[in-house]
Motif scaffolding. Structure first.
Motif, PDB file in Angstrom:
ATOM      1  N   PHE A 168      17.926 -77.104  25.661  1.00  0.00           N
ATOM      2  CA  PHE A 168      19.326 -77.326  25.294  1.00  0.00           C
ATOM      3  C   PHE A 168      20.271 -77.190  26.483  1.00  0.00           C
ATOM      4  O   PHE A 168      21.417 -77.633  26.406  1.00  0.00           O
ATOM      5  N   ALA A 169      19.808 -76.593  27.576  1.00  0.00           N
ATOM      6  CA  ALA A 169      20.616 -76.598  28.797  1.00  0.00           C
ATOM      7  C   ALA A 169      20.773 -78.022  29.310  1.00  0.00           C
ATOM      8  O   ALA A 169      21.839 -78.403  29.824  1.00  0.00           O
ATOM      9  N   VAL A 170      19.710 -78.822  29.146  1.00  0.00           N
ATOM     10  CA  VAL A 170      19.788 -80.243  29.504  1.00  0.00           C
ATOM     11  C   VAL A 170      20.805 -80.948  28.603  1.00  0.00           C
ATOM     12  O   VAL A 170      21.592 -81.791  29.060  1.00  0.00           O
ATOM     13  N   ALA A 171      20.812 -80.576  27.312  1.00  0.00           N
ATOM     14  CA  ALA A 171      21.779 -81.165  26.377  1.00  0.00           C
ATOM     15  C   ALA A 171      23.206 -80.786  26.752  1.00  0.00           C
ATOM     16  O   ALA A 171      24.129 -81.611  26.656  1.00  0.00           O
ATOM     17  N   THR A 181      28.366 -86.272  22.313  1.00  0.00           N
ATOM     18  CA  THR A 181      27.352 -85.495  21.592  1.00  0.00           C
ATOM     19  C   THR A 181      26.181 -86.377  21.178  1.00  0.00           C
ATOM     20  O   THR A 181      25.045 -85.912  21.108  1.00  0.00           O
ATOM     21  N   LEU A 182      26.455 -87.653  20.900  1.00  0.00           N
ATOM     22  CA  LEU A 182      25.381 -88.565  20.513  1.00  0.00           C
ATOM     23  C   LEU A 182      24.373 -88.717  21.647  1.00  0.00           C
ATOM     24  O   LEU A 182      23.152 -88.652  21.427  1.00  0.00           O
ATOM     25  N   THR A 183      24.864 -88.890  22.862  1.00  0.00           N
ATOM     26  CA  THR A 183      23.975 -89.002  24.018  1.00  0.00           C
ATOM     27  C   THR A 183      23.182 -87.722  24.210  1.00  0.00           C
ATOM     28  O   THR A 183      21.989 -87.753  24.550  1.00  0.00           O
ATOM     29  N   THR A 188      18.092 -84.767  23.847  1.00  0.00           N
ATOM     30  CA  THR A 188      17.349 -83.588  23.391  1.00  0.00           C
ATOM     31  C   THR A 188      16.076 -83.985  22.657  1.00  0.00           C
ATOM     32  O   THR A 188      15.051 -83.305  22.750  1.00  0.00           O
ATOM     33  N   ILE A 189      16.129 -85.084  21.934  1.00  0.00           N
ATOM     34  CA  ILE A 189      14.952 -85.560  21.209  1.00  0.00           C
ATOM     35  C   ILE A 189      13.951 -86.221  22.153  1.00  0.00           C
ATOM     36  O   ILE A 189      12.738 -85.997  22.055  1.00  0.00           O
ATOM     37  N   LEU A 190      14.459 -87.017  23.088  1.00  0.00           N
ATOM     38  CA  LEU A 190      13.581 -87.791  23.965  1.00  0.00           C
ATOM     39  C   LEU A 190      13.013 -86.973  25.128  1.00  0.00           C
ATOM     40  O   LEU A 190      11.886 -87.203  25.556  1.00  0.00           O
ATOM     41  N   PHE A 191      13.808 -86.022  25.638  1.00  0.00           N
ATOM     42  CA  PHE A 191      13.389 -85.276  26.825  1.00  0.00           C
ATOM     43  C   PHE A 191      12.051 -84.560  26.636  1.00  0.00           C
ATOM     44  O   PHE A 191      11.145 -84.691  27.481  1.00  0.00           O
ATOM     45  N   PRO A 192      11.847 -83.803  25.543  1.00  0.00           N
ATOM     46  CA  PRO A 192      10.530 -83.149  25.357  1.00  0.00           C
ATOM     47  C   PRO A 192       9.398 -84.161  25.234  1.00  0.00           C
ATOM     48  O   PRO A 192       8.277 -83.914  25.705  1.00  0.00           O
ATOM     49  N   MET A 193       9.679 -85.301  24.591  1.00  0.00           N
ATOM     50  CA  MET A 193       8.648 -86.331  24.447  1.00  0.00           C
ATOM     51  C   MET A 193       8.266 -86.905  25.801  1.00  0.00           C
ATOM     52  O   MET A 193       7.081 -87.142  26.090  1.00  0.00           O
ATOM     53  N   PHE A 213       8.587 -78.092  28.136  1.00  0.00           N
ATOM     54  CA  PHE A 213       9.153 -76.963  27.396  1.00  0.00           C
ATOM     55  C   PHE A 213       8.728 -76.945  25.937  1.00  0.00           C
ATOM     56  O   PHE A 213       8.470 -75.880  25.371  1.00  0.00           O
ATOM     57  N   GLN A 214       8.678 -78.112  25.297  1.00  0.00           N
ATOM     58  CA  GLN A 214       8.312 -78.143  23.884  1.00  0.00           C
ATOM     59  C   GLN A 214       6.866 -77.688  23.688  1.00  0.00           C
ATOM     60  O   GLN A 214       6.576 -76.911  22.776  1.00  0.00           O
TER      61      GLN A 214
END
Length: 257
Positions: A168-171, A181-183, A188-193, A213-214
């Motif tokens: 969430f620091a990336v967010a 906030t949309l970006t 946040t969804i794509l970064f761990p993937m 991280f995930q």
């Protein structure tokens, strides 16, 4: 700053979205408890092996905590609405100028928002494990609780908190770079993937796994870390948090609002 923290907390507790998020988390946990199965596994081989064994175990309170730790990354999706309702609230409504024009400094604004979200992250972790433990204890008994189990859970929860905070620091960085906030949600969804894919592609380079991280959240209980391994893991996560927050604040401070 304290007034901002109190205002965000008050608004959150009066928000329907907050309670809907908690209800959804309970539903997900109840499905796993009732079926004695884990719905999300992104951990390493040791996690998958225990999950397969766990499906044949009686889910007592203590056993369920260990098993459900392997799907703790689901908290990312329950923290996202809370992220929007705290850090992203003024940006989504384009009202961030109001507290700043009333005398609040940008530093106080930045810190107060982040402190509230960190507190919520801790609460979500406790609530997640607490509900799982109580639910399974009522169903099948508390199980065997030892000092080692308590220490191991505290270590696991602490590591998961740090790894979730890194995500969430990336967010936070995306929010303050783009005021969107949309970006931030999409990132946040794509970064761990993306990091999971990178880890799969560059598995020979073990240092890449520190940024996954995930996976680290789901594997926290079952992975044995040496002292140097744990130091590297924490260094990467805490370093990511620090770098993202510093860049976020500097961007926010210099931006012409």
């Amino acid at each position: 700053m304290l007034n901002m923290i109190r205002a965000d907390t008050y608004r959150l507790l009066r928000s329907k979205g907050f309670y809907i998020t908690q209800i959804l988390m309970v539903i997900v946990a109840m499905i796993s408890i009732s079926t004695s199965s884990v719905g999300m596994i992104l951990g390493n081989d040791s996690v998958r092996q225990f999950q397969n064994v766990g499906n044949r175990l009686i889910w007592t309170g203590s056993t369920s905590v260990r098993i459900m730790s392997s799907m703790a990354s689901v908290l990312i999706y329950f923290l996202l609405p809370l992220f929007i309702m705290t850090i992203g609230f003024e940006f989504s409504r384009k009202t961030y100028k109001n507290p700043l024009s009333s005398g609040m400094t940008r530093l106080n604004f930045f810190v107060s928002k982040y402190v509230v979200f960190l507190f919520l992250t801790v609460c979500q972790i406790i609530f997640f494990y607490g509900f799982v433990f109580l639910g399974c204890s009522l169903k099948n008994g508390i199980g065997h609780i030892t000092r080692h189990f308590i220490v191991k859970w505290l270590q696991t929860a602490s590591l998961q908190f740090v790894e979730l905070s890194a995500i969430f620091a990336v967010a936070v960085l995306i929010v303050y770079l783009f005021f969107s906030t949309l970006t931030a949600v999409v990132t946040t969804i794509l970064f761990p993937m993306i990091m999971t894919l990178m880890f799969a592609l560059f598995y020979k380079h073990k240092w890449v796994g520190n940024f996954n991280f995930q996976n680290n959240v789901d594997s926290a209980y079952f992975t044995y870390y040496t002292a140097s391994g744990m130091t590297q893991l924490l260094f990467v996560a805490l370093g990511t948090i620090l770098v993202c927050l510093v860049i976020s604040y500097l961007t926010f401070r210099r931006r012409d609002l």
